[in-house]
Scaffold this motif. Structure first.
Motif, PDB file in Angstrom:
ATOM      1  N   ALA A 228       0.764  -1.157   0.256  1.00  0.00           N
ATOM      2  CA  ALA A 228       0.043   0.017   0.086  1.00  0.00           C
ATOM      3  C   ALA A 228       0.883   1.209  -0.207  1.00  0.00           C
ATOM      4  CB  ALA A 228      -1.060  -0.073   1.080  1.00  0.00           C
ATOM      5  N   GLY A 231      -1.148   7.310  -1.237  1.00  0.00           N
ATOM      6  CA  GLY A 231      -2.023   7.531  -2.376  1.00  0.00           C
ATOM      7  C   GLY A 231      -2.231   6.842  -3.459  1.00  0.00           C
ATOM      8  N   ILE A 233      -3.887   2.892  -4.972  1.00  0.00           N
ATOM      9  CA  ILE A 233      -5.215   2.163  -4.627  1.00  0.00           C
ATOM     10  C   ILE A 233      -5.391   1.418  -3.465  1.00  0.00           C
ATOM     11  CG2 ILE A 233      -6.809   0.491  -5.781  1.00  0.00           C
ATOM     12  CD1 ILE A 233      -5.787   1.570  -8.677  1.00  0.00           C
ATOM     13  N   THR A 234      -4.468   0.478  -3.382  1.00  0.00           N
ATOM     14  CA  THR A 234      -4.482  -0.302  -2.104  1.00  0.00           C
ATOM     15  C   THR A 234      -4.444   0.484  -0.837  1.00  0.00           C
ATOM     16  OG1 THR A 234      -3.048  -1.928  -3.291  1.00  0.00           O
ATOM     17  CG2 THR A 234      -3.243  -2.329  -0.888  1.00  0.00           C
ATOM     18  N   ARG A 235      -3.826   1.661  -0.737  1.00  0.00           N
ATOM     19  CA  ARG A 235      -3.813   2.448   0.451  1.00  0.00           C
ATOM     20  C   ARG A 235      -5.205   2.977   0.902  1.00  0.00           C
ATOM     21  NH1 ARG A 235      -1.638   2.081   4.591  1.00  0.00           N
ATOM     22  NH2 ARG A 235      -3.976   1.882   5.558  1.00  0.00           N
ATOM     23  N   LYS A 236      -6.023   3.451  -0.470  1.00  0.00           N
ATOM     24  CA  LYS A 236      -7.482   3.695  -0.556  1.00  0.00           C
ATOM     25  C   LYS A 236      -8.178   2.634   0.037  1.00  0.00           C
ATOM     26  CE  LYS A 236      -7.517   7.786  -3.304  1.00  0.00           C
ATOM     27  NZ  LYS A 236      -8.106   8.648  -2.235  1.00  0.00           N
ATOM     28  N   GLY A 237      -8.042   1.597  -0.385  1.00  0.00           N
ATOM     29  CA  GLY A 237      -8.935   0.273   0.071  1.00  0.00           C
ATOM     30  C   GLY A 237      -8.761  -0.257   1.287  1.00  0.00           C
ATOM     31  N   ASP A 239      -7.936   2.122   3.701  1.00  0.00           N
ATOM     32  CA  ASP A 239      -8.675   2.930   4.533  1.00  0.00           C
ATOM     33  C   ASP A 239     -10.227   2.752   4.770  1.00  0.00           C
ATOM     34  OD1 ASP A 239      -6.365   4.347   4.942  1.00  0.00           O
ATOM     35  OD2 ASP A 239      -6.515   5.834   3.245  1.00  0.00           O
ATOM     36  N   LEU A 240     -10.640   2.225   3.533  1.00  0.00           N
ATOM     37  CA  LEU A 240     -12.105   2.131   3.605  1.00  0.00           C
ATOM     38  C   LEU A 240     -12.398   0.768   4.409  1.00  0.00           C
ATOM     39  CD1 LEU A 240     -15.041   2.172   2.189  1.00  0.00           C
ATOM     40  CD2 LEU A 240     -14.162   0.658   0.628  1.00  0.00           C
TER      41      LEU A 240
END
Length: 279
Positions: A228, A231, A233-237, A239-240
């Motif tokens: 991740a 910034g 995609i994995t980091r956003k995932g 966080d979700l």
């Protein structure tokens, strides 16, 4: 003397097959009995030399150590059946977590241990949870440790921790498999990928994940940090997921502990003697 298995249901059968496939036990060293006899006879057909006892009493007489692989509600019947056949030099191993060692030691003169296995032992992986009774000698512990080391990594735990340890070692394969199936199903519903491909992707990913954690030098935390990037995609995932998961795992642990407490009480009540019931 043989090693006996009272009960050849899902976990009893898994242990028998794992010990044989690991070359730790030969079929000729194993004697089994099951309430539904055809299940025991199927094992004997698959592993020539394995013996099927006429009843649990015969099994105990032939065994130097024996496993109690039965459901909590069946324990009193089994213990009443074998009680006067059990010897003080034998080792009795329960794989049923709600049955307390103290209760088993009150019913049986044998040396007692509780060892909670996992489905992961089918591939000689994962932890088996080892709770020794007070009568076990150092040599007895060594025998059991060596036996389970062939199919797992034995881990000594306190009996007070058996539920949470079982959640993590024995129940979590099913919990995680359920979450992965839900992930694959969501992929199918949100895109045009086939379910076959989605399941294949998460299954192979899981194999690689396990190897990264056991052989690749990663921890759960460091693996997340590696994949991740800030910034991305994995980091956003992630966080979700932090927001969406919420207290679900806390709720899960509370649920399993509540069910365990209920099972423990039911077993204790079932194992009360007539004298104790009257008091």
């Amino acid at each position: 003397m043989a090693i006996g298995f009272i009960g050849t249901g899902s976990m009893g059968r898994t242990l028998i097959q794992s010990f044989i496939h690991a070359d730790k036990l030969a079929p000729e060293e194993i004697v089994v009995h099951n309430r539904t006899r055809n299940k025991a006879e199927e094992l004997a057909r698959n592993y020539p030399g394995l013996r099927v006892a006429a009843d649990n009493r015969e099994l105990v007489r032939q065994s130097s150590l024996f496993f109690l692989c039965v459901k909590p509600g069946e324990f009193r019947h089994v213990l009443e059946e074998i009680q006067d056949c059990v010897r003080s030099d034998q080792i009795a191993i329960s794989i049923t977590s709600p049955v307390m060692i103290r209760d088993l030691e009150e019913w049986l003169p044998a040396k007692v241990a509780k060892i909670i296995p996992s489905i992961t032992q089918a591939v000689h992986a994962g932890h088996s949870l080892f709770i020794p009774g007070e009568r076990l000698h150092a040599t007895d512990r060594e025998i059991l440790w060596n036996l389970f080391s062939a199919i797992s990594r034995p881990l000594v735990i306190e009996e007070d921790h058996v539920r949470i340890a079982s959640d993590l070692a024995s129940c979590s394969p099913a919990f995680l498999a359920h979450l992965l199936e839900k992930l694959a199903d969501a992929a199918v519903e949100e895109t045009n990928i086939s379910r076959e491909q989605a399941l294949a992707l998460v299954t192979q990913m899981t194999d690689g994940l396990g190897r990264l954690l056991t052989e690749g030098g990663f921890t759960l935390k460091s693996l997340q940090e590696r994949v991740a990037v800030p910034g991305g995609i994995t980091r956003k995932g992630l966080d979700l997921l932090d927001t969406g998961v919420g207290s679900v795992f806390h709720d899960l642990i509370r649920l399993t502990h509540a069910k365990y407490a209920e099972d423990v009480q039911q077993v204790k009540t079932a194992l009360l003697t007539e004298k104790e019931r009257n008091h």
